[in-house]
Motif scaffolding. Sequence first.
Motif, PDB file in Angstrom:
ATOM      1  N   HIS A   1       0.833  -1.202   0.000  1.00 57.72           N
ATOM      2  CA  HIS A   1       0.000   0.000   0.000  1.00 57.72           C
ATOM      3  C   HIS A   1       0.871   1.256   0.000  1.00 57.72           C
TER       4      HIS A   1
ATOM      5  N   ASP B   1      -5.282   3.625  -5.114  1.00 56.70           N
ATOM      6  CA  ASP B   1      -6.255   3.120  -6.085  1.00 56.70           C
ATOM      7  C   ASP B   1      -5.951   3.666  -7.483  1.00 56.70           C
ATOM      8  N   TYR B   2      -5.573   4.927  -7.528  1.00 54.17           N
ATOM      9  CA  TYR B   2      -5.243   5.591  -8.781  1.00 54.17           C
ATOM     10  C   TYR B   2      -4.081   4.863  -9.466  1.00 54.17           C
TER      11      TYR B   2
ATOM     12  N   HIS C   1       1.119   9.078  -6.028  1.00 56.19           N
ATOM     13  CA  HIS C   1       1.422  10.503  -5.900  1.00 56.19           C
ATOM     14  C   HIS C   1       2.294  10.970  -7.067  1.00 56.19           C
TER      15      HIS C   1
ATOM     16  N   SER D   1      -9.030  10.622 -11.130  1.00 53.12           N
ATOM     17  CA  SER D   1      -8.197  11.292 -10.127  1.00 53.12           C
ATOM     18  C   SER D   1      -8.911  11.424  -8.782  1.00 53.12           C
ATOM     19  N   ARG D   2     -10.195  11.090  -8.728  1.00 55.35           N
ATOM     20  CA  ARG D   2     -10.926  11.103  -7.456  1.00 55.35           C
ATOM     21  C   ARG D   2     -10.539   9.924  -6.571  1.00 55.35           C
ATOM     22  N   LEU D   3      -9.861   8.957  -7.145  1.00 52.88           N
ATOM     23  CA  LEU D   3      -9.437   7.801  -6.361  1.00 52.88           C
ATOM     24  C   LEU D   3      -8.316   8.207  -5.410  1.00 52.88           C
ATOM     25  N   SER D   4      -8.128   7.401  -4.396  1.00 52.79           N
ATOM     26  CA  SER D   4      -6.968   7.598  -3.529  1.00 52.79           C
ATOM     27  C   SER D   4      -5.714   7.319  -4.332  1.00 52.79           C
ATOM     28  N   PRO D   5      -4.552   7.847  -3.942  1.00 49.60           N
ATOM     29  CA  PRO D   5      -3.326   7.601  -4.719  1.00 49.60           C
ATOM     30  C   PRO D   5      -3.053   6.121  -4.973  1.00 49.60           C
TER      31      PRO D   5
ATOM     32  N   GLU E   1       0.922   4.099  -2.792  1.00 51.30           N
ATOM     33  CA  GLU E   1       0.681   5.513  -2.457  1.00 51.30           C
ATOM     34  C   GLU E   1       1.789   6.388  -3.045  1.00 51.30           C
TER      35      GLU E   1
ATOM     36  N   PRO F   1     -10.963   0.048  -6.520  1.00 55.41           N
ATOM     37  CA  PRO F   1     -11.460   1.415  -6.385  1.00 55.41           C
ATOM     38  C   PRO F   1     -12.892   1.435  -5.852  1.00 55.41           C
TER      39      PRO F   1
ATOM     40  N   SER G   1     -16.186   7.190  -9.127  1.00 60.72           N
ATOM     41  CA  SER G   1     -14.771   6.932  -9.371  1.00 60.72           C
ATOM     42  C   SER G   1     -14.470   5.481  -9.712  1.00 60.72           C
TER      43      SER G   1
END
Length: 412
Positions: free
Chosen positions: A74, A207-208, A82, A201-205, A78, A115, A120
């Motif tokens: 994770h 998930d993105y 980013h 881009s609404r996903l968490s980093p 992340e 996701p 999203s």
Amino acid sequence: MNNLRRDLVDLTTQRTARLEAAQAALDAGNQADYDSAMADVRDFNGRIQNIQDLITEQDRQIMAAPAPAGAEAHDMAEERGHALMTGHAVTFTADETRRAVMNSITLATGTLVEPTGAGSNIRDPLGNVVSSIVDQVYVQNLTGMGSFLEPYVISEIDAKGGKVTTNAGKARTTSADPTFGVAKISPYELNVTQFVDRNISRLSPADYYTKIYNMAMRAMRRKLAALIVNGDGQASPDMFGIKNAKNVAGAAIAAGVDISAIDENLLDTLFFKYGSDEAIGQNARLLLNKADLAAIGKLRNSDKQRVFKINPTAGNPNTGTIEDGGNIVPYTIVSDLTALSASTAGSAAIQTMLYGDPANYELGLFGDYTVRVDDSVKAVERMVTILGDAMVGGNLIVDKGFVIANLPKSGG
């Protein structure tokens, strides 16, 4: 590791040169030079085998090493997420890429987290899988090399016989010498360009990153599947496919057989064409277009019973088996192959289905795979662009390692 691979290329190149020298000496009738060159070849064989064994063991340890999981995975996601969100590139090593291209189930379902959240969760299309041929070929890390040479045997030494009383005191007939081929694997640029809605881009980093990683790898695998069977499409290919595989002398590596239609004899023809005069080829599978698989399934006998029984693999509908009486033939669907059932004979033969062991094809990864996200290309459409770049190569590395089903030209 890279130094080992460079040493391997150097040794195989030198071995090829000595094989050519041996052939020239043999043609000139110079036995001493022939014996010297072949002694060098045998020495190179031993040194090459030692390096190959070492690389194989190092590769095995790399592939067996557990991938990051849990909190570590994770955190990595992340960090990479980013980087992608801020316009930076994310680089995957050749070994990371090799794990990915050889793991279709992971890529089809998500690697870290799924996701969630309103607006999203971007749904994948139905049956969003890539041909499993990418999982089945031999994949090798060729980072740092300009090209790679794979020698292979075309024919072996033959033995002679004769009556003892006839041969006594006479020079024996010289056996035919073995012949070798060399398959060259050169780098070819593979790039990925995909457009997705900016709502991703609404996903968490994490998930993105996962979503983009999966899409980029699927796109890469999809293109690799096409390259593996068809090559790069150039008149003088850099990357050879099974259908157009050639050695450095320009000779075709695959075998061929004429098949005019899909009928009850299809599988027997391919099954017995593949392999040697003494044995049936091992680990072979049929690579074909889905339309041809459907045509095989439609065949009926005089009692309207199925001639062949098709059994898709549970969990991976891209593969399965075809039951032909007592023979069971594995298959893999490859949409980039030409369908025999939808083809009409013309002025040239048409290459359709392929039958052989996928491990006879070597897919080389020449370095890292880089993925980045650009939000300027389609800003008006509110879309972001996923860009990926890699260097790959491939060729058949076993003589007659595949049989190509050719629809003969009309009138020929």
